[in-house]
Design a protein around this motif. Structure first.
Motif, PDB file in Angstrom:
ATOM      1  N   HIS A 256      -7.340 -71.498 -35.870  1.00  0.00           N
ATOM      2  CA  HIS A 256      -7.052 -71.160 -37.262  1.00  0.00           C
ATOM      3  C   HIS A 256      -6.357 -69.804 -37.404  1.00  0.00           C
ATOM      4  O   HIS A 256      -5.547 -69.628 -38.308  1.00  0.00           O
ATOM      5  CB  HIS A 256      -8.351 -71.166 -38.072  1.00  0.00           C
ATOM      6  N   CYS A 257      -6.688 -68.874 -36.535  1.00  0.00           N
ATOM      7  CA  CYS A 257      -6.028 -67.566 -36.569  1.00  0.00           C
ATOM      8  C   CYS A 257      -4.688 -67.663 -35.858  1.00  0.00           C
ATOM      9  O   CYS A 257      -4.609 -68.114 -34.706  1.00  0.00           O
ATOM     10  CB  CYS A 257      -6.910 -66.508 -35.902  1.00  0.00           C
ATOM     11  N   ARG A 258      -3.639 -67.226 -36.549  1.00  0.00           N
ATOM     12  CA  ARG A 258      -2.287 -67.344 -36.002  1.00  0.00           C
ATOM     13  C   ARG A 258      -1.882 -66.152 -35.158  1.00  0.00           C
ATOM     14  O   ARG A 258      -1.100 -66.285 -34.204  1.00  0.00           O
ATOM     15  CB  ARG A 258      -1.280 -67.524 -37.141  1.00  0.00           C
ATOM     16  N   ALA A 259      -2.383 -64.967 -35.507  1.00  0.00           N
ATOM     17  CA  ALA A 259      -2.010 -63.748 -34.798  1.00  0.00           C
ATOM     18  C   ALA A 259      -2.978 -62.653 -35.215  1.00  0.00           C
ATOM     19  O   ALA A 259      -3.624 -62.739 -36.263  1.00  0.00           O
ATOM     20  CB  ALA A 259      -0.573 -63.332 -35.126  1.00  0.00           C
ATOM     21  N   ILE A 260      -3.067 -61.601 -34.391  1.00  0.00           N
ATOM     22  CA  ILE A 260      -3.959 -60.492 -34.695  1.00  0.00           C
ATOM     23  C   ILE A 260      -3.211 -59.171 -34.608  1.00  0.00           C
ATOM     24  O   ILE A 260      -2.142 -59.063 -33.994  1.00  0.00           O
ATOM     25  CB  ILE A 260      -5.191 -60.460 -33.762  1.00  0.00           C
ATOM     26  N   HIS A 261      -3.814 -58.164 -35.246  1.00  0.00           N
ATOM     27  CA  HIS A 261      -3.333 -56.784 -35.141  1.00  0.00           C
ATOM     28  C   HIS A 261      -4.551 -55.879 -35.020  1.00  0.00           C
ATOM     29  O   HIS A 261      -5.537 -56.061 -35.738  1.00  0.00           O
ATOM     30  CB  HIS A 261      -2.531 -56.394 -36.387  1.00  0.00           C
ATOM     31  N   VAL A 262      -4.493 -54.925 -34.093  1.00  0.00           N
ATOM     32  CA  VAL A 262      -5.578 -53.951 -33.947  1.00  0.00           C
ATOM     33  C   VAL A 262      -4.995 -52.551 -33.908  1.00  0.00           C
ATOM     34  O   VAL A 262      -3.862 -52.338 -33.471  1.00  0.00           O
ATOM     35  CB  VAL A 262      -6.435 -54.205 -32.689  1.00  0.00           C
ATOM     36  N   ASN A 263      -5.791 -51.588 -34.400  1.00  0.00           N
ATOM     37  CA  ASN A 263      -5.367 -50.194 -34.296  1.00  0.00           C
ATOM     38  C   ASN A 263      -6.305 -49.388 -33.399  1.00  0.00           C
ATOM     39  O   ASN A 263      -6.261 -48.169 -33.407  1.00  0.00           O
ATOM     40  CB  ASN A 263      -5.214 -49.535 -35.673  1.00  0.00           C
ATOM     41  N   MET A 264      -7.137 -50.074 -32.622  1.00  0.00           N
ATOM     42  CA  MET A 264      -7.850 -49.428 -31.525  1.00  0.00           C
ATOM     43  C   MET A 264      -7.961 -50.442 -30.389  1.00  0.00           C
ATOM     44  O   MET A 264      -8.950 -51.159 -30.274  1.00  0.00           O
ATOM     45  CB  MET A 264      -9.248 -48.941 -31.927  1.00  0.00           C
ATOM     46  N   PRO A 265      -6.926 -50.540 -29.548  1.00  0.00           N
ATOM     47  CA  PRO A 265      -6.994 -51.498 -28.438  1.00  0.00           C
ATOM     48  C   PRO A 265      -8.061 -51.060 -27.434  1.00  0.00           C
ATOM     49  O   PRO A 265      -8.042 -49.940 -26.942  1.00  0.00           O
ATOM     50  CB  PRO A 265      -5.594 -51.434 -27.828  1.00  0.00           C
ATOM     51  N   ILE A 266      -9.001 -51.944 -27.168  1.00  0.00           N
ATOM     52  CA  ILE A 266     -10.096 -51.629 -26.241  1.00  0.00           C
ATOM     53  C   ILE A 266      -9.716 -52.205 -24.884  1.00  0.00           C
ATOM     54  O   ILE A 266     -10.007 -53.361 -24.562  1.00  0.00           O
ATOM     55  CB  ILE A 266     -11.427 -52.209 -26.753  1.00  0.00           C
ATOM     56  N   VAL A 267      -9.023 -51.403 -24.095  1.00  0.00           N
ATOM     57  CA  VAL A 267      -8.516 -51.875 -22.806  1.00  0.00           C
ATOM     58  C   VAL A 267      -8.868 -50.854 -21.723  1.00  0.00           C
ATOM     59  O   VAL A 267      -8.958 -49.647 -21.977  1.00  0.00           O
ATOM     60  CB  VAL A 267      -6.991 -52.102 -22.843  1.00  0.00           C
ATOM     61  N   ALA A 268      -9.049 -51.355 -20.531  1.00  0.00           N
ATOM     62  CA  ALA A 268      -9.316 -50.492 -19.375  1.00  0.00           C
ATOM     63  C   ALA A 268      -8.000 -50.068 -18.744  1.00  0.00           C
ATOM     64  O   ALA A 268      -6.997 -50.788 -18.822  1.00  0.00           O
ATOM     65  CB  ALA A 268     -10.171 -51.238 -18.360  1.00  0.00           C
TER      66      ALA A 268
ATOM     67  N   THR B 278      -0.036 -60.735 -30.723  1.00  0.00           N
ATOM     68  CA  THR B 278      -0.838 -59.541 -31.016  1.00  0.00           C
ATOM     69  C   THR B 278       0.062 -58.366 -31.347  1.00  0.00           C
ATOM     70  O   THR B 278       1.075 -58.132 -30.684  1.00  0.00           O
ATOM     71  CB  THR B 278      -1.712 -59.166 -29.804  1.00  0.00           C
ATOM     72  N   GLY B 279      -0.338 -57.616 -32.365  1.00  0.00           N
ATOM     73  CA  GLY B 279       0.307 -56.354 -32.678  1.00  0.00           C
ATOM     74  C   GLY B 279      -0.664 -55.204 -32.470  1.00  0.00           C
ATOM     75  O   GLY B 279      -1.865 -55.348 -32.736  1.00  0.00           O
ATOM     76  N   ILE B 280      -0.147 -54.087 -32.007  1.00  0.00           N
ATOM     77  CA  ILE B 280      -0.962 -52.891 -31.792  1.00  0.00           C
ATOM     78  C   ILE B 280      -0.233 -51.694 -32.373  1.00  0.00           C
ATOM     79  O   ILE B 280       0.944 -51.463 -32.080  1.00  0.00           O
ATOM     80  CB  ILE B 280      -1.251 -52.652 -30.297  1.00  0.00           C
TER      81      ILE B 280
END
Length: 379
Positions: free
Chosen positions: A195-207, A322-324
């Motif tokens: 159902h979700c087509r795309a996301i955007h985050v302003n704190m990417p939690i990545v190693a 995804t957008g960041i």
């Protein structure tokens, strides 16, 4: 289980306000810090000043009315009431957008951006950039219900949010978040329920990518330094909330000065504010956010999300577009090549010049532009 969606208005009872004033009048203060900065925590003089304003000059009823300009509702999932803003756009081609806050934030974080997202023409944008905005309060936060059992971590919340959007009639939607909202939004992408087509985050939690550590870029060097600073000087709150949220709750639920200091310290530390929180946002905005914790006695219930999920965030990749947006004073930074490992379908990447952890509050115009740019190609 009822799938009824019920209209809601924010209201904190007069008895709660009177009790708040009594407690502020009788605060037992500690001695002042032995340093001239925030390195030992929120300074006594500033917390006293903030609490004086809260007691004598802050008009909660007026602020309540401002928040109630948004259409709000409650509905129930798995026995728990969820409170949410649902602001529909007048534009016929508006796209549904789910936005999620974190800790120590609330739906207050988005009060400057909802109207520009919903009615872009009235705020310097184009009709084709319009969104229907759905902004829920996390379980245990604000006017959402408080879980009485375990299991309400980010994976369950992501599933509930997807069910919420379907209940509201949105078979397809975009999702956005920062802080815990970033974690929930990322999990929505990982679950990819269709159902979700795309996301955007302003704190990417990545190693960090180990393959890059022999020759890190300047941004990666800053990211590594930020991680070390967080571990050494800034993460005590998360250790307490992820291990003993109940114990913490007694003090914060009993003392408005304690609750205010616990929250405002993080606003000062995580905003792009040149050392003082009110360089970035107004004092009333700080108090609006604090009131959603104090007025609902949600210190312990909000902290329990750390107990549920802080040390067990899913690490699988997100296959959705995804957008960041990377704000320079964010707690955790990442380079594009690090982020690409977690979010391989990057459609938007931007490193901003100003702003921090509470991007929608600090830089609302930029925040809105970032979301418009991110999702524009998918309309």
């Amino acid at each position: 289980m009822s799938d009824t969606v019920t209209p809601f208005e924010i209201h904190i009872d007069d008895t709660v306000i009177a009790d708040l004033h009594r407690r502020l009048d009788h605060t037992r203060w500690p001695e002042r810090e032995t340093v001239a900065d925030w390195s030992q925590g929120a300074p006594l003089a500033y917390v006293q000043e903030l609490c004086r304003t809260w007691r004598h000059d802050y008009d909660w009823r007026a602020r309540e009315r401002r928040l109630n300009r948004f259409a709000q509702f409650t509905t129930e999932f798995d026995g728990l009431t969820i409170h949410f803003i649902h602001q529909r756009s007048p534009h016929p081609k508006a796209q549904p957008l789910l936005i999620t806050h974190g800790w120590p934030g609330s739906i207050v974080e988005f009060h400057k951006v909802i109207e520009p997202l919903v009615e872009p023409v009235a705020h310097g944008g184009r009709a084709e950039d319009a969104f229907h905005v759905v902004c829920p309060a996390l379980p245990g936060y604000g006017f959402s219900g408080k879980p009485t059992g375990t299991g309400w971590g980010v994976e369950k919340i992501a599933q509930i949010w997807d069910r919420l959007m379907l209940r509201l009639g949105y078979a397809q939607y975009f999702a956005q978040g920062g802080d815990w909202g970033s974690a929930v939004t990322t999990v929505i992408g990982q679950q990819n329920l269709g159902h979700c087509r795309a996301i955007h985050v302003n704190m990417p939690i990545v190693a960090p990518d180990p393959a890059t550590l022999d020759a890190p870029t300047p941004l990666e060097q800053r990211a590594l330094a930020a991680m070390q600073h967080y571990a050494d000087h800034d993460s005590g709150y998360s250790k307490q909330q992820s291990t003993r949220p109940q114990t913490l709750g007694y003090g914060l639920t009993d003392s408005p000065a304690g609750q205010a200091a616990w929250i405002v310290e993080k606003f000062q530390a995580w905003m792009d504010c040149d050392g003082h929180p009110e360089n970035a946002i107004g004092r009333e905005e700080l108090l609006d956010n604090i009131m959603l914790y104090w007025g609902t006695a949600s210190a312990a219930s909000s902290a329990r999300l750390y107990w549920e999920s802080f040390n067990s965030l899913p690490r699988s990749t997100v296959e959705l577009p995804t957008g960041i947006s990377l704000y320079p004073k964010e707690i955790f930074l990442a380079s594009r090549r690090w982020a690409q490992r977690q979010y391989p379908q990057l459609i938007h990447w931007n490193e901003l010049e100003r702003g921090g952890h509470f991007a929608a509050l600090e830089q609302p115009v930029v925040f809105v532009d970032e979301l418009r740019s991110c999702f524009r190609s998918l309309r």
